[in-house]
Design a protein around this motif. Structure first.
Motif, PDB file in Angstrom:
ATOM      1  N   ALA A 287       0.830  -1.208   0.000  1.00 29.82           N
ATOM      2  CA  ALA A 287       0.000   0.000   0.000  1.00 29.82           C
ATOM      3  C   ALA A 287       0.863   1.257   0.000  1.00 29.82           C
ATOM      4  CB  ALA A 287      -0.933  -0.002   1.210  1.00 29.82           C
ATOM      5  N   ASN A 288       1.887   1.281   0.828  1.00 27.69           N
ATOM      6  CA  ASN A 288       2.749   2.467   0.890  1.00 27.69           C
ATOM      7  C   ASN A 288       3.482   2.698  -0.429  1.00 27.69           C
ATOM      8  OD1 ASN A 288       2.253   3.462   3.543  1.00 27.69           O
ATOM      9  ND2 ASN A 288       3.513   1.830   4.408  1.00 27.69           N
ATOM     10  N   GLN A 289       3.875   1.622  -1.098  1.00 28.81           N
ATOM     11  CA  GLN A 289       4.510   1.761  -2.407  1.00 28.81           C
ATOM     12  C   GLN A 289       3.528   2.332  -3.432  1.00 28.81           C
ATOM     13  OE1 GLN A 289       6.309  -1.959  -3.625  1.00 28.81           O
ATOM     14  NE2 GLN A 289       7.606  -2.074  -1.795  1.00 28.81           N
TER      15      GLN A 289
ATOM     16  N   GLU B 290       2.959   6.034  -2.701  1.00 31.00           N
ATOM     17  CA  GLU B 290       4.105   6.829  -3.162  1.00 31.00           C
ATOM     18  C   GLU B 290       4.067   6.998  -4.680  1.00 31.00           C
ATOM     19  OE1 GLU B 290       9.017   6.861  -2.877  1.00 31.00           O
ATOM     20  OE2 GLU B 290       7.856   5.285  -1.872  1.00 31.00           O
ATOM     21  N   ARG B 291       3.682   5.942  -5.377  1.00 34.37           N
ATOM     22  CA  ARG B 291       3.602   6.026  -6.837  1.00 34.37           C
ATOM     23  C   ARG B 291       2.517   7.011  -7.263  1.00 34.37           C
ATOM     24  NH1 ARG B 291       2.913   0.986 -11.178  1.00 34.37           N
ATOM     25  NH2 ARG B 291       2.948   2.301 -13.061  1.00 34.37           N
ATOM     26  N   ALA B 292       1.364   6.953  -6.620  1.00 35.34           N
ATOM     27  CA  ALA B 292       0.270   7.863  -6.968  1.00 35.34           C
ATOM     28  C   ALA B 292       0.673   9.318  -6.736  1.00 35.34           C
ATOM     29  CB  ALA B 292      -0.975   7.519  -6.156  1.00 35.34           C
TER      30      ALA B 292
ATOM     31  N   TRP C  65      -4.787   9.043  -5.067  1.00 36.13           N
ATOM     32  CA  TRP C  65      -4.893  10.106  -6.079  1.00 36.13           C
ATOM     33  C   TRP C  65      -5.946  11.134  -5.658  1.00 36.13           C
ATOM     34  CZ3 TRP C  65      -2.116  11.031 -10.568  1.00 36.13           C
ATOM     35  CH2 TRP C  65      -2.615  12.035 -11.396  1.00 36.13           C
ATOM     36  N   ILE C  66      -7.095  10.654  -5.212  1.00 36.84           N
ATOM     37  CA  ILE C  66      -8.145  11.558  -4.730  1.00 36.84           C
ATOM     38  C   ILE C  66      -7.623  12.398  -3.569  1.00 36.84           C
ATOM     39  CG2 ILE C  66     -10.368  11.638  -3.518  1.00 36.84           C
ATOM     40  CD1 ILE C  66     -11.209   9.195  -5.191  1.00 36.84           C
TER      41      ILE C  66
ATOM     42  N   TYR D  78       5.430  13.339   1.987  1.00 38.48           N
ATOM     43  CA  TYR D  78       5.911  13.905   0.720  1.00 38.48           C
ATOM     44  C   TYR D  78       6.068  15.420   0.826  1.00 38.48           C
ATOM     45  CZ  TYR D  78       6.135  15.206  -4.207  1.00 38.48           C
ATOM     46  OH  TYR D  78       6.530  15.745  -5.409  1.00 38.48           O
ATOM     47  N   HIS D  79       5.050  16.071   1.346  1.00 40.11           N
ATOM     48  CA  HIS D  79       5.076  17.533   1.371  1.00 40.11           C
ATOM     49  C   HIS D  79       5.977  18.084   2.476  1.00 40.11           C
ATOM     50  CE1 HIS D  79       1.455  16.908  -1.150  1.00 40.11           C
ATOM     51  NE2 HIS D  79       1.950  17.957  -1.774  1.00 40.11           N
TER      52      HIS D  79
END
Length: 201
Positions: A7-9, A12-14, A46-47, A128-129
């Motif tokens: 799930a974490n991968q 991260e991809r999204a 993504w959402i 990420y941010h």
């Protein structure tokens, strides 16, 4: 590979895919097989990512009021899409574990697996941010240091939450815990239960 490793991968991809163009109007191009849990996880993140940026945009103090109203409507729709997708993911979990017979003393968890996964997706966005802030070259050293400390906490939280989710799934699979799915009954979105809407008929 555990469920949360994958799930974490996917999250991260999204997030990385979104930031190629970094535009809230970028169409979703889901790389995973339709109706798979991987597809749902990618779509979920993504959402969340698009909504993260909606929330940034609407806080612009110079935003045109009409644009802000239109954006608020998009945020409302996004929230409903997010909720619907969490419920879809819970339905997947329930089907996946449908053959498990709970033990006589099996316990109920305070939240369903999908709502925990929802928090994991948001955590990936925060990481990420916050990493973006740590990498800034135009910010004061004090800002960088504060963000670095926050990033370390977020990474620890991601590790702990991932472990907790995997342990919950192990408990469900072993019959030590069982899951129930309660649908989110958002009355303000329903014309039949929001008095502002049904009184206009």
């Amino acid at each position: 590979m555990t469920f949360t490793n994958e799930a974490n991968q996917i999250f991260e991809r999204a997030i990385n895919d979104y930031h190629v163009l970094d535009n809230v109007d970028t169409p979703l191009n889901n790389p995973y097989q339709k109706d798979s849990i991987q597809n749902s996880l990618y779509k979920k993140c993504w959402i969340d990512t698009v909504q993260w940026h909606y929330e940034d945009i609407i806080r612009d103090p110079h935003i045109d009021p009409l644009e802000a109203l239109a954006l608020k409507r998009r945020i409302d729709r996004s929230n409903q899409d997010r909720t619907d997708l969490v419920e879809e993911i819970d339905s997947w979990f329930r089907q996946y574990y449908s053959q498990v017979v709970p033990q006589a003393d099996a316990r109920l968890n305070t939240e369903s697996p999908a709502w925990a996964v929802d928090r994991l997706s948001i955590l990936a966005l925060k990481i990420y941010h916050m990493q973006e802030q740590v990498n800034r070259t135009d910010a004061a050293p004090e800002h960088i240091a504060k963000c670095k400390a926050k990033l370390n906490v977020l990474l620890e939280q991601q590790k702990d939450l991932s472990l907790a989710i995997d342990q919950l799934l192990e408990d469900i699979e072993a019959g030590r815990k069982y899951m129930k799915v309660y649908r989110q009954m958002k009355m303000y979105n329903d014309p039949a239960t929001n008095p502002i809407l049904y009184n206009q008929k």
